[in-house]
Design an enzyme around this catalytic site. Structure first.
Site, PDB file in Angstrom:
ATOM      1  N   HIS A   1       0.560   3.533   7.868  1.00 58.65           N
ATOM      2  CA  HIS A   1      -0.705   2.837   8.134  1.00 58.65           C
ATOM      3  C   HIS A   1      -0.789   1.564   7.296  1.00 58.65           C
ATOM      4  O   HIS A   1      -1.204   0.506   7.802  1.00 58.65           O
ATOM      5  CB  HIS A   1      -1.879   3.756   7.811  1.00 58.65           C
ATOM      6  CG  HIS A   1      -3.199   3.052   7.703  1.00 58.65           C
ATOM      7  ND1 HIS A   1      -3.795   2.421   8.778  1.00 58.65           N
ATOM      8  CD2 HIS A   1      -4.037   2.876   6.643  1.00 58.65           C
ATOM      9  CE1 HIS A   1      -4.946   1.880   8.384  1.00 58.65           C
ATOM     10  NE2 HIS A   1      -5.102   2.140   7.098  1.00 58.65           N
TER      11      HIS A   1
ATOM     12  N   HIS B   1      -5.604   5.702  -2.610  1.00 51.52           N
ATOM     13  CA  HIS B   1      -6.199   6.824  -1.863  1.00 51.52           C
ATOM     14  C   HIS B   1      -5.780   8.158  -2.461  1.00 51.52           C
ATOM     15  O   HIS B   1      -4.674   8.309  -2.974  1.00 51.52           O
ATOM     16  CB  HIS B   1      -5.764   6.767  -0.398  1.00 51.52           C
ATOM     17  CG  HIS B   1      -6.912   6.898   0.550  1.00 51.52           C
ATOM     18  ND1 HIS B   1      -7.656   8.049   0.666  1.00 51.52           N
ATOM     19  CD2 HIS B   1      -7.465   6.016   1.411  1.00 51.52           C
ATOM     20  CE1 HIS B   1      -8.602   7.869   1.570  1.00 51.52           C
ATOM     21  NE2 HIS B   1      -8.515   6.634   2.032  1.00 51.52           N
TER      22      HIS B   1
ATOM     23  N   HIS C   1     -11.740   5.258  -3.911  1.00 55.10           N
ATOM     24  CA  HIS C   1     -10.309   4.972  -3.771  1.00 55.10           C
ATOM     25  C   HIS C   1     -10.060   3.466  -3.749  1.00 55.10           C
ATOM     26  O   HIS C   1      -8.969   3.010  -4.115  1.00 55.10           O
ATOM     27  CB  HIS C   1      -9.746   5.650  -2.510  1.00 55.10           C
ATOM     28  CG  HIS C   1     -10.089   4.973  -1.225  1.00 55.10           C
ATOM     29  ND1 HIS C   1     -11.220   5.273  -0.499  1.00 55.10           N
ATOM     30  CD2 HIS C   1      -9.457   4.003  -0.532  1.00 55.10           C
ATOM     31  CE1 HIS C   1     -11.258   4.528   0.589  1.00 55.10           C
ATOM     32  NE2 HIS C   1     -10.206   3.750   0.588  1.00 55.10           N
TER      33      HIS C   1
ATOM     34  N   TYR D   1      -5.733   1.967  12.337  1.00 53.88           N
ATOM     35  CA  TYR D   1      -5.885   3.428  12.306  1.00 53.88           C
ATOM     36  C   TYR D   1      -6.442   3.979  13.612  1.00 53.88           C
ATOM     37  O   TYR D   1      -6.136   5.118  13.987  1.00 53.88           O
ATOM     38  CB  TYR D   1      -6.653   3.899  11.083  1.00 53.88           C
ATOM     39  CG  TYR D   1      -8.160   3.788  11.053  1.00 53.88           C
ATOM     40  CD1 TYR D   1      -8.970   4.507  11.926  1.00 53.88           C
ATOM     41  CD2 TYR D   1      -8.791   3.010  10.083  1.00 53.88           C
ATOM     42  CE1 TYR D   1     -10.358   4.433  11.858  1.00 53.88           C
ATOM     43  CE2 TYR D   1     -10.168   2.935  10.002  1.00 53.88           C
ATOM     44  CZ  TYR D   1     -10.953   3.642  10.901  1.00 53.88           C
ATOM     45  OH  TYR D   1     -12.324   3.575  10.832  1.00 53.88           O
TER      46      TYR D   1
END
Length: 471
Positions: free
Chosen positions: A78, A122, A145, A212
């Protein structure tokens, strides 16, 4: 769903951006969504570190692959996708408006790097770590994050002695935090449209979502009729912000609608949430022994934390992890917390909604039968929106009529279609039983709670008369 691969989007950057020497130090990788992705030399210095490679061990959708078996893609791929689309976006703008916008090689590299490292901080299991686990063990913490990504970027640069312009890194960190509650003061008001590309806090249209949404739809085998390529080709900068053609209004609406549909059918699937509740309980129980939450204090320790923490708990023979191990074993054997029922909060009650707790359910139990305890009940409050809570995100988007236009404007929904939604947020309350023998008692208490709160049973379905049991 097949991947969309535009041959133009798969091309390397133009020659005025990349020198012959850079090509020798660069690489191509093949992505199953975007095709060939060109990795420039500076970005490779970040990619080829153990901190960035950690993203291979973080599934993009956490535990979703336990319901959608194909959803095993990682934050690594990603991040490469966002890097690539960020570069394509700024290069498109340079191609169409480069003279008036003053976009240079420094800008292109900055935006690409921000896209690459935006998720490097993350935590494990998608957003479960920061939204569900940490609040239970670090009460009052505002850890995010995004902030950890900023800290991790500094750590990577220092740890690996990466030679990079300090001004570029400052802007990269500003772009990472651009959509959060605590954005950094921008170093310059010039070219502020560049902050709309990776993490757009102004209206939610950014390449993070572009990647995403398409990637998750493909992995889970669900349909996707949103085409980000159209927006990349037609966007323009007006008054220092990215605007879109008026005729692309419905394309943008599909972006937000597809995201909401993914939340409803994939990200918050009842079985997925049941497993997430169990993993949170396991992490909380293991925290006192493994001190998991302490990892967030220092990037030098945090990068060692990933999804494999479950395997660590599962295989450690120590008595202190016995309860956590048993929860993970239940997940492996599909002996999950039992779904009792759910209801959507009535539309006129959403604005003043207060999260439902296990205590609310237990206190709604009537006399007779077993006595419920809070630890027997799990409650999941699910919010699904179009990225801006109860507000319509399209109200924050400016459009232009055609490429000769010099004016930008917003478009009310009723000017487009009367079929578009008039409400932009759902709140769904789900209740689970941690013990199968308590399903009936908890389901009844849940119905009593609804009657007490709303005067009606808000749930659409009756509680099933039989639930799957196990010994």
């Amino acid at each position: 769903m097949g991947a969309y691969c535009n041959s133009d989007i798969s091309m390397a950057p133009s020659n005025d951006v990349v020198s012959t020497r850079d090509f020798r130090l660069s690489k191509y990788v093949h992505d199953n969504v975007h095709g060939n992705i060109y990795l420039d030399p500076l970005s490779l210095k970040f990619i080829d570190t153990e901190q960035f490679q950690r993203l291979r061990e973080l599934k993009q959708l956490g535990l979703t692959n336990m319901v959608y078996p194909g959803a095993v893609h990682s934050r690594f791929e990603h991040s490469l996708g966002v890097y690539w689309l960020a570069g394509q976006s700024v290069e498109k703008l340079k191609s169409y408006q480069g003279m008036e916008l003053g976009i240079d090689r420094f800008d292109i590299q900055t935006v690409k790097l921000a896209g690459l490292v935006h998720d490097v901080g993350h935590g494990p299991f998608s957003h479960l770590f920061e939204r569900e686990f940490l609040p239970q063990v670090n009460s009052g913490s505002n850890w995010s994050h995004e902030q950890m990504s900023v800290n991790m970027v500094d750590y990577i640069v220092d740890e690996h002695n990466i030679e990079v312009d300090p001004g570029m890194m400052k802007r990269v960190k500003e772009m990472i935090l651009a959509s959060t509650e605590f954005p950094l003061p921008r170093s310059s008001s010039e070219k502020s449209f560049l902050y709309d590309i990776v993490a757009n806090g102004r209206n939610g249209i950014d390449v993070d979502k572009f990647d995403y949404i398409v990637r998750d739809c493909r992995a889970c085998g669900v349909g996707c009729n949103f085409e980000f390529q159209r927006l990349l080709e037609t966007m323009r900068v007006m008054d220092n912000e990215i605007c879109y053609r008026a005729k692309d209004y419905l394309t943008i609406h599909k972006l937000f609608a597809t995201r909401a549909d993914l939340y409803r059918t994939v990200y918050t699937h009842p079985k997925v949430k049941a497993m997430e509740l169990m993993v949170v309980d396991a992490l909380v129980q293991a925290n006192s022994y493994l001190d998991i939450s302490s990892h967030i204090l220092n990037p030098s320790e945090y990068w060692k934390l990933d999804d494999t923490i479950l395997k660590t708990i599962e295989t450690a023979p120590v008595q202190e992890l016995k309860e956590a191990r048993e929860l993970i074993l239940r997940i492996r054997r599909r002996k999950l917390y039992q779904f009792c029922n759910e209801y959507a909060v009535p539309k006129d009650k959403v604005d003043n909604f207060k999260k439902v707790t296990a205590q609310d359910i237990v206190c709604s139990q009537k006399n007779g039968g077993v006595t419920l305890k809070e630890e027997d009940v799990a409650v999941c409050n699910v919010k699904i929106d179009l990225t801006r809570g109860k507000h319509n995100p399209l109200e924050s988007i400016n459009f232009f009529k055609d490429y000769e236009s010099t004016e930008k404007f917003t478009i009310p929904d009723d000017r487009i279609s009367h079929l578009l939604p008039t409400s932009y947020q759902d709140m769904i309350v789900r209740v689970y039983s941690k013990k199968p023998e308590l399903v009936d008692a908890i389901s009844e208490a849940f119905e009593n709670f609804q009657l007490k709160t709303y005067g009606i049973k808000a749930q659409v379905h009756s509680t099933p008369s039989k639930k799957r049991r196990y010994d």
